[in-house]
Motif scaffolding. Structure first.
Motif, PDB file in Angstrom:
ATOM      1  N   GLN A   1       1.001  -0.708   0.208  1.00 43.49           N
ATOM      2  CA  GLN A   1       0.089  -0.304  -0.022  1.00 43.49           C
ATOM      3  C   GLN A   1       1.123   1.069  -0.007  1.00 43.49           C
ATOM      4  O   GLN A   1       0.905   2.322  -0.103  1.00 43.49           O
ATOM      5  CB  GLN A   1      -0.817  -0.449   0.781  1.00 43.49           C
ATOM      6  N   LEU A   2       1.978   1.022   0.670  1.00 43.01           N
ATOM      7  CA  LEU A   2       2.749   2.359   0.115  1.00 43.01           C
ATOM      8  C   LEU A   2       3.752   2.614  -0.867  1.00 43.01           C
ATOM      9  O   LEU A   2       4.940   3.425  -0.577  1.00 43.01           O
ATOM     10  CB  LEU A   2       3.868   2.426   1.832  1.00 43.01           C
ATOM     11  N   GLY A   3       3.418   1.993  -1.956  1.00 41.49           N
ATOM     12  CA  GLY A   3       4.209   1.783  -2.926  1.00 41.49           C
ATOM     13  C   GLY A   3       5.502   0.922  -3.199  1.00 41.49           C
ATOM     14  O   GLY A   3       5.389   0.892  -4.209  1.00 41.49           O
ATOM     15  N   HIS A   4       5.790  -0.108  -1.956  1.00 39.41           N
ATOM     16  CA  HIS A   4       6.899  -1.010  -2.558  1.00 39.41           C
ATOM     17  C   HIS A   4       6.696  -2.141  -3.191  1.00 39.41           C
ATOM     18  O   HIS A   4       5.680  -2.829  -2.792  1.00 39.41           O
ATOM     19  CB  HIS A   4       7.597  -1.344  -1.077  1.00 39.41           C
ATOM     20  N   ARG A   5       7.574  -2.123  -4.134  1.00 41.16           N
ATOM     21  CA  ARG A   5       7.788  -3.736  -4.990  1.00 41.16           C
ATOM     22  C   ARG A   5       8.536  -4.261  -5.382  1.00 41.16           C
ATOM     23  O   ARG A   5       8.911  -5.712  -5.250  1.00 41.16           O
ATOM     24  CB  ARG A   5       7.408  -2.989  -6.647  1.00 41.16           C
ATOM     25  N   ARG A   6       9.944  -3.659  -4.140  1.00 42.46           N
ATOM     26  CA  ARG A   6      10.756  -4.560  -4.208  1.00 42.46           C
ATOM     27  C   ARG A   6      11.301  -4.861  -1.941  1.00 42.46           C
ATOM     28  O   ARG A   6      11.782  -3.415  -1.766  1.00 42.46           O
ATOM     29  CB  ARG A   6      12.276  -4.238  -4.865  1.00 42.46           C
ATOM     30  N   ILE A   7      10.951  -6.158  -1.822  1.00 45.90           N
ATOM     31  CA  ILE A   7      10.936  -6.244  -1.016  1.00 45.90           C
ATOM     32  C   ILE A   7      11.778  -7.761  -0.758  1.00 45.90           C
ATOM     33  O   ILE A   7      11.876  -8.704  -0.924  1.00 45.90           O
ATOM     34  CB  ILE A   7       9.489  -6.850  -0.515  1.00 45.90           C
ATOM     35  N   VAL A   8      12.555  -7.785   0.465  1.00 39.51           N
ATOM     36  CA  VAL A   8      13.518  -9.089   1.060  1.00 39.51           C
ATOM     37  C   VAL A   8      13.448  -9.090   2.715  1.00 39.51           C
ATOM     38  O   VAL A   8      12.888  -8.055   2.793  1.00 39.51           O
ATOM     39  CB  VAL A   8      15.054  -8.483   1.022  1.00 39.51           C
ATOM     40  N   HIS A   9      13.342 -10.072   2.609  1.00 39.06           N
ATOM     41  CA  HIS A   9      12.673 -10.941   3.838  1.00 39.06           C
ATOM     42  C   HIS A   9      14.101 -11.651   4.575  1.00 39.06           C
ATOM     43  O   HIS A   9      14.589 -12.292   3.832  1.00 39.06           O
ATOM     44  CB  HIS A   9      12.289 -11.998   4.262  1.00 39.06           C
ATOM     45  N   ILE A  10      14.532 -10.973   5.475  1.00 37.34           N
ATOM     46  CA  ILE A  10      16.238 -11.189   5.617  1.00 37.34           C
ATOM     47  C   ILE A  10      15.584 -12.300   6.948  1.00 37.34           C
ATOM     48  O   ILE A  10      15.511 -12.032   8.413  1.00 37.34           O
ATOM     49  CB  ILE A  10      17.197 -10.181   6.763  1.00 37.34           C
ATOM     50  N   ALA A  11      15.945 -13.384   6.813  1.00 30.50           N
ATOM     51  CA  ALA A  11      15.772 -14.379   8.137  1.00 30.50           C
ATOM     52  C   ALA A  11      16.112 -14.818   9.074  1.00 30.50           C
ATOM     53  O   ALA A  11      17.234 -14.729   9.100  1.00 30.50           O
ATOM     54  CB  ALA A  11      14.553 -15.499   6.778  1.00 30.50           C
ATOM     55  N   GLY A  12      16.027 -16.140   9.189  1.00 31.52           N
ATOM     56  CA  GLY A  12      15.851 -16.517  10.555  1.00 31.52           C
ATOM     57  C   GLY A  12      16.773 -17.803  10.301  1.00 31.52           C
ATOM     58  O   GLY A  12      17.356 -17.827   9.119  1.00 31.52           O
ATOM     59  N   LEU A  13      16.871 -18.726  10.874  1.00 36.28           N
ATOM     60  CA  LEU A  13      17.839 -20.500  10.176  1.00 36.28           C
ATOM     61  C   LEU A  13      16.606 -20.827   9.747  1.00 36.28           C
ATOM     62  O   LEU A  13      15.838 -20.985   9.677  1.00 36.28           O
ATOM     63  CB  LEU A  13      18.248 -20.834  11.977  1.00 36.28           C
ATOM     64  N   PRO A  14      17.502 -21.520   8.330  1.00 35.42           N
ATOM     65  CA  PRO A  14      16.726 -21.814   7.361  1.00 35.42           C
ATOM     66  C   PRO A  14      16.067 -23.402   7.598  1.00 35.42           C
ATOM     67  O   PRO A  14      14.667 -23.700   7.314  1.00 35.42           O
ATOM     68  CB  PRO A  14      17.813 -22.014   6.285  1.00 35.42           C
ATOM     69  N   GLU A  15      16.355 -23.833   8.759  1.00 31.42           N
ATOM     70  CA  GLU A  15      16.327 -25.427   9.146  1.00 31.42           C
ATOM     71  C   GLU A  15      14.600 -25.095  10.189  1.00 31.42           C
ATOM     72  O   GLU A  15      13.920 -26.052  10.104  1.00 31.42           O
ATOM     73  CB  GLU A  15      17.096 -26.383   9.674  1.00 31.42           C
ATOM     74  N   LEU A  16      14.280 -23.814  10.430  1.00 27.43           N
ATOM     75  CA  LEU A  16      13.089 -23.670  11.634  1.00 27.43           C
ATOM     76  C   LEU A  16      11.594 -24.420  10.339  1.00 27.43           C
ATOM     77  O   LEU A  16      11.900 -23.376   9.306  1.00 27.43           O
ATOM     78  CB  LEU A  16      13.209 -22.458  12.008  1.00 27.43           C
ATOM     79  N   ALA A  17      10.426 -24.602  11.241  1.00 29.28           N
ATOM     80  CA  ALA A  17       9.635 -24.935  10.709  1.00 29.28           C
ATOM     81  C   ALA A  17       8.916 -23.186  10.287  1.00 29.28           C
ATOM     82  O   ALA A  17       8.198 -22.794   9.069  1.00 29.28           O
ATOM     83  CB  ALA A  17       8.427 -25.395  11.521  1.00 29.28           C
TER      84      ALA A  17
END
Length: 341
Positions: free
Chosen positions: A183-199
């Motif tokens: 809604q704010l106009g963002h079209r390029r979003i990155v998710h900096i996540a935690g440990l990849p093996e976690l559910a």
């Protein structure tokens, strides 16, 4: 027991009945024995209780994460303190141990079971194809899985006789973040996540893709870290160096979000003018930065109390349950409120 019996003027068997809440003595005798026991500073022996099959009066919690990451993340401190608050009401102890990986965690469970060290367990950081529930089920140890299990893309829960599951609505929470940024106009979003093996990391990553696709967003991605400020900052520098860098970054915890805010400052990027930042978990850190960090707000203390209560229910003979906690609510603050350039 001899000392208490002599002072109370009763037999040793009467002392045993009174202190163990067994029939065979009158209420007046029970009260007199307990008053004398309190005067003498008597406490039940956890080791003796365990050997006699009465339980250890202790709950276990093992954390398979790098120890260096625990000191900077407030979520676990709030979770553990609220769990302990509930256990203290029942005079139960909390046995806590940090190990390197899930294999080591399973070995701890086997040892605790063999030594009668714990009556039940709180299990955190569930994983895809997690080996721990089947192990605990085979050992007959009641447990509460904090975060909930999944078997695959369908996210179908698995039932165990003495294992309850408490989880949050990760999909709904991620959708609310993507909605806000879109809604704010963002079209390029990155998710900096935690440990990849976690559910829950996998659920959030999958939910990001689903929410983005529903809104026609094609430039979204996730990057895994160990939850630390160091890796959070490194990941931020890496994605900002892309040819088409993100205009918004979603961090899986508050510590990484604050580190990302610092990286934006060192690069001369205005927040939120050049870069919007969202933290998954709210904390005093998010509310103390300038600008304040938009974050998902949930009552972690209530979540911990709910987990402890679910375990006590199992220990009291209740049936295993699956509980979906209330969805965290997004609190927009200065790190996202302006339109991107």
């Amino acid at each position: 027991m001899k000392d208490i019996a002599r002072r109370a003027g009763v037999s040793e068997s009467a002392v045993s009945f009174a202190l163990n809440d067994r029939p065979g003595v009158s209420p007046a005798t029970r009260d007199r024995v307990r008053r004398v026991a309190e005067q003498l500073g008597w406490q039940p022996s956890a080791a003796a209780r365990a050997l006699s099959g009465e339980g250890s009066a202790t709950v276990g919690l093992v954390l398979a994460r790098p120890a260096r990451t625990l000191g900077v993340e407030s979520f676990f401190l709030r979770l553990v303190s609220s769990v302990q608050e509930v256990l203290a009401e029942r005079r139960l102890g909390l046995l806590f141990q940090v190990v390197e990986d899930v294999a080591a965690e399973c070995e701890v469970y086997r040892r605790w079971w063999a030594e009668h060290r714990v009556d039940g367990l709180l299990v955190v950081d569930p994983r895809h194809d997690d080996p721990r529930p089947e192990l605990l089920d085979s050992l007959g140890l009641p447990a509460v899985i904090i975060g909930g299990l999944e078997t695959g893309p369908t996210d179908t829960a698995v039932d165990y006789a003495a294992i309850s599951q408490l989880r949050t609505d990760d999909a709904g929470a991620m959708a609310s973040i993507v909605d806000h940024l879109h809604q704010l106009g963002h079209r390029r979003i990155v998710h900096i996540a935690g440990l990849p093996e976690l559910a829950h990391t996998q659920r959030r990553t999958r939910s990001l893709r689903t929410a983005a696709a529903a809104r026609g967003l094609t430039e979204v991605s996730s990057v895994s870290t160990d939850y630390s400020d160091t890796e959070g900052a490194a990941a931020t520098r890496a994605v900002l160096a892309w040819g088409r860098p993100p205009t918004a970054i979603v961090y899986d915890n508050d510590v990484m979000a604050v580190a990302g805010l610092a990286v934006a400052a060192e690069r001369g990027l205005a927040v939120p003018g050049d870069l919007a930042i969202v933290a998954w978990d709210d904390s005093v850190l998010c509310r103390s930065t300038h600008p304040g960090l938009t974050a998902l707000v949930r009552d972690t203390s209530a979540f911990g109390r709910q987990a402890a209560g679910a375990l006590l229910a199992l220990l009291d003979g209740g049936a295993a349950v699956h509980v979906l906690d209330e969805r965290p609510q997004l609190a927009p603050r200065g790190s996202t409120l302006a339109e991107p350039r």
